[in-house]
Structure formats: C-alpha cells, structure tokens
Design an enzyme around this catalytic site. Structure first.
Site, PDB file in Angstrom:
ATOM      1  N   ALA A  62       0.802  -1.240   0.000  1.00  0.00           N
ATOM      2  CA  ALA A  62       0.000   0.000   0.000  1.00  0.00           C
ATOM      3  C   ALA A  62       0.827   1.280   0.000  1.00  0.00           C
ATOM      4  CB  ALA A  62      -0.953  -0.008   1.191  1.00  0.00           C
ATOM      5  N   ALA A  63       1.674   1.458   0.992  1.00  0.00           N
ATOM      6  CA  ALA A  63       2.377   2.738   1.121  1.00  0.00           C
ATOM      7  C   ALA A  63       3.353   2.932  -0.031  1.00  0.00           C
ATOM      8  CB  ALA A  63       3.118   2.794   2.460  1.00  0.00           C
ATOM      9  N   ARG A 101       2.287  10.529 -11.103  1.00  0.00           N
ATOM     10  CA  ARG A 101       1.239  11.443 -11.597  1.00  0.00           C
ATOM     11  C   ARG A 101       1.781  12.845 -11.828  1.00  0.00           C
ATOM     12  NH1 ARG A 101      -4.524  10.492 -10.199  1.00  0.00           N
ATOM     13  NH2 ARG A 101      -4.688  12.756 -10.157  1.00  0.00           N
ATOM     14  N   SER A 114       0.637  -4.513  -3.957  1.00  0.00           N
ATOM     15  CA  SER A 114      -0.667  -3.864  -3.700  1.00  0.00           C
ATOM     16  C   SER A 114      -1.793  -4.845  -3.424  1.00  0.00           C
ATOM     17  CB  SER A 114      -1.055  -2.981  -4.897  1.00  0.00           C
ATOM     18  OG  SER A 114      -0.118  -1.959  -5.052  1.00  0.00           O
ATOM     19  N   CYS A 145      -5.734  -7.193   4.781  1.00  0.00           N
ATOM     20  CA  CYS A 145      -6.940  -7.200   5.617  1.00  0.00           C
ATOM     21  C   CYS A 145      -7.962  -8.207   5.099  1.00  0.00           C
ATOM     22  CB  CYS A 145      -7.593  -5.834   5.623  1.00  0.00           C
ATOM     23  SG  CYS A 145      -6.449  -4.477   5.480  1.00  0.00           S
ATOM     24  N   ASN A 174      -1.958   3.789   2.988  1.00  0.00           N
ATOM     25  CA  ASN A 174      -2.334   4.404   1.721  1.00  0.00           C
ATOM     26  C   ASN A 174      -2.225   5.924   1.779  1.00  0.00           C
ATOM     27  OD1 ASN A 174      -3.451   2.710  -0.607  1.00  0.00           O
ATOM     28  ND2 ASN A 174      -4.287   1.657   1.181  1.00  0.00           N
ATOM     29  N   TYR A 183     -31.752  11.460   9.242  1.00  0.00           N
ATOM     30  CA  TYR A 183     -32.755  10.606   9.873  1.00  0.00           C
ATOM     31  C   TYR A 183     -33.850  10.255   8.888  1.00  0.00           C
ATOM     32  CZ  TYR A 183     -37.250   9.638  12.009  1.00  0.00           C
ATOM     33  OH  TYR A 183     -38.470   9.102  12.284  1.00  0.00           O
ATOM     34  N   ARG A 230     -25.418  13.409  23.760  1.00  0.00           N
ATOM     35  CA  ARG A 230     -26.300  14.145  24.667  1.00  0.00           C
ATOM     36  C   ARG A 230     -26.138  13.642  26.094  1.00  0.00           C
ATOM     37  NH1 ARG A 230     -32.111  13.060  22.914  1.00  0.00           N
ATOM     38  NH2 ARG A 230     -32.009  11.633  24.682  1.00  0.00           N
TER      39      ARG A 230
END
Lengths: 460, 460
Positions: A11-12, A22, A41, A45, A309, A430, A446
């Site tokens: 990933a990294a 790019r 890549s 997980c 990532n 909601y 709350r």
C-alpha cells in the site's frame, strides 16, 4: 533524471510511487520498486475472508499487479527482491535477488522506505515449528490454507485482537474447532474497554470458539515431523493442528535502523508530516513509520492499510514536487465478528487517563433504525469525554448490522476536536429505515454532556 | 409558581415540555400542553411505512402518550384542544375544545409555540374533494388507509419529494397502480442536483411508478359523491381513486402572525438561537420556526423531526432555567426508494451558486464494501466544493444498502467547515465488510480536491 527507489511493493510504497508518477513523467523521474514477496498492492486485511471462504480467489485480494505498474505507470517493480542494506552516504541500496540469488547495489536519488510491519513472534519454546503462522502476507495466507486443508481439526489462535478474532471466525466457518488464548481479561483489549470487550467475548463464544482469557502461552510442543502439536498455556495444554499468531505486529525497521535512521519511541521510523526522515533523500510511509495521534498528541505505531495508503500518497505527492502533509490519525478501527460489528476511535477510558485526561464516560443502548421499523438492530455505544470541557476523547461501538460505520461520525468529530455538546446538535440524517430520530451518536453525545454537567455540579 | 403553556403536542412541544420539567419540578413550574389532534409525540415520518404495511400498527408510531406525560412528567396534555388566539399583552391563549365545544382563556407566564407545519395545498379547482390527502398527522394516515382499502386501484401522487416518493412506494406495495406528477425535470429536485435526481427517477420507474416529469397539475375532477376521480395535468387527465399531496409544506404560523409575532422571509416564526421570539415570554421551536443554515448563512424553513426535537430540547432547557443554543443545520436529509438509498447535506450545485459560491463538483462511483467482498453494493457520490479554497459545501449520495448513512460524515465535516483536502485524510474506519480501504467519502473528497487544484492551475 532523478531516480526514486521504493522499498516495499504494498500500500504505502506503491501509493507513493503512483502519486510521484502522476506529477513527474518518465523522462523526469525514474521509479523502481523492490518487493521481497511475490505480490504488489494486495489487501492483507482480506486474508481472513479468503481463509474463511467468503473471498474465493486469492487474486481478488490483489489491487494492482506489477504489469499494471509497468504498463500504466512506467514503474519498474522487482518481485522477490529484498533490500538488505541502505547506504545513505552512497545513496545506494543493496538488493538481494531471492529467486536467482546474488546481490547488487542500486543507486537512488530519493528513497521511500515502505517495509511494513512484522507480526510479533514471542520468544517461546517451539515458536519456529511448522504450522505456526503469522497473518501478514498472501504467502502466509496460502500456507495457512494448505495447513487447514490437510486434516486439521483443531486450531489455536494466540491473541484476541482484530486479526485473531477474524481468523478464529474464518476457521470456524471451515468447520475447525478453535481455541482462542489471550492474556487479557477480554478480547480486543487494546481497542476496547473491558465493559465493551465483554460483549465481544460473548459473541465469540456464541460462535463456538473456546475462549481462554487471562491465559498466557508458555510454549509449543513440536512433533517428530517438526509440526506443532500442542500449545502449552497457563490453563493447560491445548492440542493444535495449526496455530495462528494474532498478538500484534511491530514496524519493520531493521533495515532503517541499520542504516542509521532515527527510530522513535513507538518503534517506527521517524518522519515529519511530509513523510521525510531526518536523513537527506530518505522518506518513510506506512506500517514501518510512526504516526501522530491527534487526541493523545503522541507518535504511535499503527499497522493499518488506510494509514499506509494515505501516508504513501503524501510521500508520493511530495516526491513528485507537490506539497502535502499527513495530519495524523485519531485511532479509528472496525471489525466484524460474525453478525456483530465492533468499532472504536480516539482513546479508551484507561488510555485517556494514561495520557492525562480526566474523563467521564457514558454508555447507551439504542437501535440502528427507528424502534418500530422492521429489522431494527441493537447497538451499544460508549463515549469518553473530558471532564469540565466536554471535549470528545473517544467512542466505542458494539452492535448489529448498521452499527459500526457510525464510528466515522465520531472520528470526524474527534478530528475537529468537538465537544460532546457541540456534537449532540450536529445535523445527522434521519429516516425510519436508517436511525431513530435521535441517531444513537447524538443520544450518546447528549448523555455524555449530561454526565459532564452532572460531574461539574457534583465537583464544582 | 410559573405557568408554561405549550401549543402543539408533537416533537418540538413535548421535547420542550419534558426538558423544562427535568430542570424545574412541579412545585415550581406548571406545564400545560394543548394539542388539536388526537395524539402526542408521534412519528409523522413513519406514516408512509404504516401505509406500506412495514409498520403494522399505528400505535407503534406513538413515542409517548398523554398518560405518560401526565404520570411521569407531571405535564398536563389536552387533546382535541386547539389554541385559536394568543394575547401577548394579557399573557393568555384562547383554547377551543374541539370535542366538547366551547372556548376558554388560559393564562401563561411562558409560552412555547410548536404548531408545526401544514402541507401545502395549491389553490386549484377541486382541491377540497374527498380523497385528496396531505401526509402530516396520524389522522391523515388513518384516512388514507381507509381510502386505499375501499377498492382503490389507482393513485396519483402530486410532488416527487421525500414524502411523495415514500408514499408512492407504499402504495405500490399495496398493489395500487401509482402515477407520480412533478413539475420538475427530476424527482427530489429540492434535494438533489439533476444528475443525481435522474438516478432516482430510474429507480422510481423500476418500481412500476408512472412518472410524469415536467408536468404541472391543472385541477381535480370531482365525482357526484364529492370524491376526486381525475387529476387534470399538462400531460392529460389521469384517473385517480386517491390523490396524495407531496408538494411540501409551510410553517404553521397563522396563530403567531395574528398575535403580532415576527415571521421571517422563509415564512417561519423568528427566534434567536435560544428559541426565544422577540415577544417577551414567547418561544417557538420545530417546523413552525425558522432555522439557521450554517453553510448558506440564511434562515430557512425546514420541516424535519430531527430539527424539531433539537429545537424543542433547547427551548426546554432555557425554559427550565438552563442555558442552551441551537447552532443551526447543514441541510441533511435521507430517504429510501425501494432498495435505493438517497441522501444529501449542505448545498447542491445550483443552490451553492445561488448563494454566491463559485464551485467545482466531482462525482465518484464506488462500493459499500471492499470490491472483492461478497455483498458489495454500488454507490454514487457527488461533492460540491468551493473553488480555490476547497471548502466542502455539500454532498449527495445515491446508492444501495449501506450508502446513505455515509452522508453523516459529510454533515459533520460541513458542521466544522472542513475543506475537502482536510476531509480526505480523516481517519475513517476500514475493514473489508464495511468499505474499500479508501472509503467512498475519502475518494470523493480526494477527487474534489484534485478538481479544485486543477481548476486553480487552469484559472490562476
């Protein structure tokens, strides 16, 4: 022409390489990545779901192959190529060809270290026996699958963190009897407070897993064929055809440390927020690097694909001549144990106290939909807030379908250092199929604010 | 002894009454509520699901009954009691007893106006015919159910907003053929941009609803029995056994206006952030009051139970001697059309321009889980951001299971005035059953930031 060398093809490393490309074309920047394994890549997980059979094909876990990087990004990827040394003064790396043998030096102008993490293997008798597996790479997954296929009827998982639990469930799904041994009083003890962890323990047991909590592992008995046969624990011997190690992992910094790079207290490579190390021309990103925790204000080592990532992206933008910073994390994580979703973010109750906060906590039980709506499921949320100020410090959720992703609202609130009395008014969505009119997040906020006010009245 | 009179027994009124009681006991504060209907504290949002049969019993939609308020809160609730006048100088209200007949004056020290909203009824020929219904109260729901039961085979819904769509689906579920007539080019035109609305249109048609877009209603033909038989539209006549009006609603401010209270440009009662009106002793909360939009910085009229509950709570805390403010909304809403979830928050593209923002937009398509994980569903997200600064201005989501509640992350980000480049780094949760490693929210933020940067380069 500048030459960027990337160590590590997951990933990294590959996010960094792609982002750099790019911004700088192949005539301006030469990019070469060295990966000691067989894949680039991939989703580590996803391994438990491959083991469990939900993902049927290993290749589904591979996001991008070396050919893709070569053809679409002009990035050269060398598999089975382990970088065994970095020479910062020479600006070279020594690469060992694991397939053909031999070593060679490769020059770099900029170097991105993305060596990931290594599963922790405790120094116990028999730990190197066949059949004892970490869960880190697709090769690990392949080996576990082979072991499970060959007449395995009982497995022991050591460690009740995310990976341990996910692997336990995966093996249960394959019809294997699973014992889970954990030194703590509840599973996921680094992620959840005891009260929330107890709920997870019940789910794990309902799954048919035999839980051995508060139990240390003493060693492994090895058979004549070199394979593990028993796990010796403080609770007695447990027969094991296969053992899965899920006791965490550590940043893989051996290479960096040997090269004289700074390693922090949390055990990862030290970087600034642009992912630069203090050593000129050297960058680090992903599981091997430390990450700033925005709530505890400490640097930590956290092995997660999301962070890898993002840090890789930031390193790549900077390497490509742009400007980006990685602003840190708030400690968010999520998993699923059978039908139960478990999520957390920020600091747990004890963690918050350890960092020096004085806290109140509030736990609420609510539903994922309007109470009257068919399919409404239960969830329990615990909120940790700072005394007097009401600042949100952390949240934990255990619940059924639709529960866990609500942690993202807490994560975004923590990111912005919100107080619970500000959070309770946030305009969350909601409709009866999605939540009660007061979303559980708002109810928890709350009630936490109520707790802060009550505490203030009691201790003015 | 202070006397608090509450006008309206639903969300805002009864939240206010309950909160006031929590802080001031019955020896200190006398609380009386007048409700012209037959019910207190019910979920109007649940009516379509009751009509559709998902909620089987009307009483499930009632959160709290008058007995509960009387017994647990010492709050007197008078049903079928309509307040027909407020005399601010006398500090009295005139109450009409709709059951027994007669009127009487009731004194107040503090008055909370929570009269809600009234469905908009266009001034068209035949509008008062039997069989033409708004969807506002449980009594409305009961009448609709009776009509649908009596040999109704075709219904026309006028207006393609949330309630119109939810009612259309509910009637399809009862085997009724449904036409939906809307003046706009796409359903939910006040909530969604045309490109996102077009996706909803396809879902509505897939449900079997006949959509008549860009079509105005001219009037209603009434049969000899006084019932509607036809809807005359610009697209021709459509036979209708029942007509549902879903063309929005307006704050119910007649009473307040007659009493000389200030009514704002958006048509609601004017209050400050503590829900006080400028008239001494008079407070207002819920659908009848205006609400501050934190992104457009304008006061608006939005009829939503979430806002009503929160404003009622704030009014009640202040009436109880505490201190609370309602900090406004960001325009969040969510609904479900069959399997499709639709959500929005902040400003749409045109709305943002109307308010004076210069914007970029980005639309991304992603999945609700890791792409390889079984059950991954599609979703489309559109983000509106401010040019140059990258400030998040709004987001819209159309997708399948697990899509819509992600709007809450955008809502929390908007609440905190985040930029998309700050949002793209937020530590959202990830595990394969819950999202791709870059959650769609982060992908959308990342691509929006890219669009902001591209625009900046193109127009320096």
């Amino acid at each position: 022409m500048t030459r960027l060398v990337v160590i590590g093809g997951d990933a990294a490393g590959m996010s960094g390489a792609s982002q750099a490309r790019r911004r700088r074309g192949p005539d301006d920047l030469d990019i070469v990545a060295f990966e000691r394994g067989n894949f680039t890549s991939y989703s580590a997980c996803g391994i438990p779901y491959w083991i469990g059979g939900e993902v049927t094909d290993r290749d589904q876990l591979i996001a991008r192959r070396p050919e893709t990087f070569r053809e679409d990004y002009d990035i050269a990827v060398h598999l089975r190529s382990e970088v065994v040394a970095i020479e910062p003064d020479e600006r070279t790396v020594r690469v060992r060809d694991l397939a053909a043998g031999g070593e060679r030096d490769e020059p770099y102008d900029e170097l991105l270290i993305a060596t990931g993490a290594v599963p922790y293997r405790p120094d116990l008798p028999g730990i190197d026996a066949a059949g004892i597996h970490g869960v880190q790479t697709l090769d690990d997954g392949q080996r576990i699958l082979e072991d499970l296929g060959g007449g395995c009827s009982q497995a022991v998982v050591v460690g009740g963190g995310y990976i341990g639990l996910e692997m336990a469930e995966a093996m249960v799904q394959r019809g294997i009897h699973v014992h889970l041994v954990d030194r703590g009083t509840h599973p996921m003890r680094r992620a959840l407070d005891p009260d929330m962890g107890a709920m997870v323990a019940r789910e794990v047991e309902a799954l048919g897993v035999e839980l051995h909590l508060g139990t240390g592992v003493l060693g492994f008995d090895v058979g004549d064929d070199g394979r593990v046969v028993n796990v010796a624990t403080e609770d007695g011997d447990i027969h094991a055809d296969v053992v899965i190690l899920g006791i965490g992992n550590a940043p893989n910094v051996e290479l960096a440390r040997d090269a004289g790079l700074a390693v922090g207290d949390a055990g990862g490579v030290v970087t600034d927020r642009r992912q630069r190390t203090p050593t000129p021309g050297i960058w680090a990103a992903g599981d091997c690097a430390e990450v700033f925790h925005r709530v505890s204000r400490r640097w930590m080592a956290i092995a997660l694909g999301t962070i890898a990532n993002k840090q890789g992206r930031v390193a790549g933008i900077n390497l490509g001549g742009g400007y980006a910073t990685f602003p840190g994390v708030v400690g968010t994580a999520v998993t699923k144990v059978c039908g139960t979703e478990v999520a957390r973010t920020g600091l747990g109750q004890q963690e918050a106290c350890d960092v020096g906060f004085e806290v109140v906590t509030e736990t609420v039980r609510s539903t994922t939909r309007a109470g009257y709506f068919p399919g409404a499921k239960h969830l329990t949320m615990k909120v940790v807030a700072e005394k007097r100020t009401g600042r949100l410090l952390g949240a934990q959720i255990v619940g059924e379908e639709g529960a866990a992703k609500r942690i993202d609202v807490f994560a975004t609130a923590l990111w912005n250092e919100m107080t619970v009395d500000d959070l309770l008014n946030v305009d969350l969505s909601y409709a009866p199929p999605f939540s009660p009119v007061w979303d559980p997040v708002l109810i928890a906020a709350r009630k936490s604010w109520q707790a802060v006010e009550d505490d203030l009245r009691a201790n003015p």
